[in-house]
Design a protein around this motif. Sequence first.
Motif, PDB file in Angstrom:
ATOM      1  N   MET A   1       0.832  -1.194   0.000  1.00 42.97           N
ATOM      2  CA  MET A   1       0.000   0.000   0.000  1.00 42.97           C
ATOM      3  C   MET A   1       0.877   1.257   0.000  1.00 42.97           C
ATOM      4  N   LYS A   2       0.328   2.318  -0.581  1.00 44.24           N
ATOM      5  CA  LYS A   2       1.070   3.551  -0.738  1.00 44.24           C
ATOM      6  C   LYS A   2       0.896   4.455   0.471  1.00 44.24           C
ATOM      7  N   LYS A   3       1.996   4.987   0.978  1.00 46.11           N
ATOM      8  CA  LYS A   3       1.906   5.901   2.097  1.00 46.11           C
ATOM      9  C   LYS A   3       1.255   7.210   1.660  1.00 46.11           C
ATOM     10  N   GLY A   4       0.525   7.818   2.596  1.00 50.87           N
ATOM     11  CA  GLY A   4      -0.089   9.101   2.328  1.00 50.87           C
ATOM     12  C   GLY A   4       0.035   9.995   3.544  1.00 50.87           C
ATOM     13  N   TYR A   5      -0.271  11.279   3.340  1.00 54.70           N
ATOM     14  CA  TYR A   5      -0.082  12.244   4.411  1.00 54.70           C
ATOM     15  C   TYR A   5      -1.194  13.288   4.382  1.00 54.70           C
ATOM     16  N   LEU A   6      -1.605  13.701   5.564  1.00 56.30           N
ATOM     17  CA  LEU A   6      -2.499  14.843   5.704  1.00 56.30           C
ATOM     18  C   LEU A   6      -1.686  15.977   6.317  1.00 56.30           C
ATOM     19  N   THR A   7      -1.528  17.064   5.581  1.00 57.33           N
ATOM     20  CA  THR A   7      -0.804  18.229   6.073  1.00 57.33           C
ATOM     21  C   THR A   7      -1.804  19.317   6.435  1.00 57.33           C
ATOM     22  N   LEU A   8      -1.729  19.794   7.664  1.00 55.63           N
ATOM     23  CA  LEU A   8      -2.607  20.859   8.138  1.00 55.63           C
ATOM     24  C   LEU A   8      -1.964  22.219   7.924  1.00 55.63           C
ATOM     25  N   GLU A   9      -2.791  23.254   7.904  1.00 54.18           N
ATOM     26  CA  GLU A   9      -2.255  24.584   7.634  1.00 54.18           C
ATOM     27  C   GLU A   9      -1.349  25.095   8.743  1.00 54.18           C
ATOM     28  N   ASN A  10      -1.405  24.472   9.939  1.00 51.96           N
ATOM     29  CA  ASN A  10      -0.489  24.872  11.002  1.00 51.96           C
ATOM     30  C   ASN A  10       0.858  24.138  10.904  1.00 51.96           C
ATOM     31  N   GLY A  11       1.005  23.322   9.846  1.00 49.74           N
ATOM     32  CA  GLY A  11       2.272  22.650   9.601  1.00 49.74           C
ATOM     33  C   GLY A  11       2.357  21.225  10.100  1.00 49.74           C
ATOM     34  N   GLU A  12       1.380  20.777  10.880  1.00 52.76           N
ATOM     35  CA  GLU A  12       1.420  19.411  11.404  1.00 52.76           C
ATOM     36  C   GLU A  12       1.057  18.411  10.314  1.00 52.76           C
ATOM     37  N   VAL A  13       1.680  17.240  10.384  1.00 57.24           N
ATOM     38  CA  VAL A  13       1.492  16.207   9.365  1.00 57.24           C
ATOM     39  C   VAL A  13       1.069  14.902  10.037  1.00 57.24           C
ATOM     40  N   PHE A  14       0.047  14.251   9.449  1.00 61.04           N
ATOM     41  CA  PHE A  14      -0.416  12.950   9.937  1.00 61.04           C
ATOM     42  C   PHE A  14      -0.213  11.930   8.827  1.00 61.04           C
ATOM     43  N   GLU A  15       0.447  10.828   9.197  1.00 60.32           N
ATOM     44  CA  GLU A  15       0.790   9.798   8.215  1.00 60.32           C
ATOM     45  C   GLU A  15      -0.267   8.704   8.199  1.00 60.32           C
ATOM     46  N   GLY A  16      -0.487   8.132   7.012  1.00 60.13           N
ATOM     47  CA  GLY A  16      -1.423   7.032   6.879  1.00 60.13           C
ATOM     48  C   GLY A  16      -1.166   6.278   5.583  1.00 60.13           C
ATOM     49  N   VAL A  17      -2.216   5.604   5.111  1.00 60.88           N
ATOM     50  CA  VAL A  17      -2.132   4.827   3.869  1.00 60.88           C
ATOM     51  C   VAL A  17      -3.182   5.349   2.903  1.00 60.88           C
ATOM     52  N   LEU A  18      -2.767   5.659   1.677  1.00 56.54           N
ATOM     53  CA  LEU A  18      -3.698   6.122   0.653  1.00 56.54           C
ATOM     54  C   LEU A  18      -4.495   4.938   0.110  1.00 56.54           C
ATOM     55  N   ILE A  19      -5.797   5.131   0.022  1.00 58.11           N
ATOM     56  CA  ILE A  19      -6.681   4.090  -0.496  1.00 58.11           C
ATOM     57  C   ILE A  19      -7.145   4.492  -1.886  1.00 58.11           C
ATOM     58  N   GLY A  20      -6.951   3.614  -2.857  1.00 54.59           N
ATOM     59  CA  GLY A  20      -7.382   3.896  -4.221  1.00 54.59           C
ATOM     60  C   GLY A  20      -6.362   4.702  -5.002  1.00 54.59           C
TER      61      GLY A  20
END
Length: 364
Positions: free
Chosen positions: A1-20
Amino acid sequence: MKKGYLTLENGEVFEGVLIGDVSEGKGEVVFNTSMTGYQEIVSDPSYAGQIITFCYPLIGNVGINLLDNESRALSLAGVVVSDLCTAPSHYQSVKTFADHLAQFGVPCLAEVDTRALVKKVRVHGTMKGVIADRPADRAAFFQDWDAPEDWVKCVSTKEIRRYDGSGPHVVLIDYGYKKSILDALLQAGCRVTVVPYDTPFETIRVLKPNGIVFSNGPGDPMVLKPWFPEIKRLAETYPALGICLGHQLIAAAHGAAIGKLLFGHRGGNHPVKDTETGKVWMTTQNHSYVVKEETVDEHLFRITYKNVNDGSVEGLKHRHLPVETVQFHPEAHPGPRDAEHIFHRFINSMKYAGEVHHAVATRN
């Protein structure tokens, strides 16, 4: 599975797995506390332009059926979940949750620490975010933010639609209505005409409605300020019911100010107190904006419901006209049905207004 990331406007990043295959989505990051109803939630047009974070950890376990969509397409910008079920089990399931999102080009980030993410949103408030296959260049991304302000225009119908019934004729103004609102009116026997959000008063008058429903919808109600005179005129001419965004629009059209909550109300367990009886209803909600209590004209409206948790305005009733508004969703879906009586009250107000009109016409 491909890694994915959610980047917030305050600079914080949350890691996960991209689906699809969809690998990028930009939107306002919000969260929903409901334990059930993920299909209804993602298909609610009020989420247009937003990335939904599900608080409940397991999403997708009953798949997607053909009955519970609240709109014909998905308008949200993305979905963030903890544990995504890829092998659903339900006799009505026709596809997986992941396949449903992929069909409409909605990115999904799974295996995220959603508890930590929700805590951040509760502290800092709703923030812009981007789902991508790499942490976003914060400066470049948020400088080029190009999301439209007028989300209602994006989700509203472009044509008038008619639904038969034997009861009162209701014009449902589509700011991004949920199908369950239409279903509730049809089940009560109403004949319903759905019209675009920018339909002028004279066009609606020609339809000869017995009442008007101002629907829910996405975004800031002040974007629709040019339409306030038309909204006010409609509410003062016909029995009216405003739901969610519709509640805010009727209030704003009569001079009330609108504010924005830190992180909004989204879920199926929000307690609302009836100010007259003291009874508390459990309600379904989905909104960021609220009517500011101190700006409500008390000579025109009385506040009928208040949120038990934060005291915000949850409903208004006109003192002289058959106009009622609620910030919550009386049709629920998903959620409790405590507030279904609001539809019955609206239908009765149309019948009563018709009887009064007939009596006056007979006397004259």
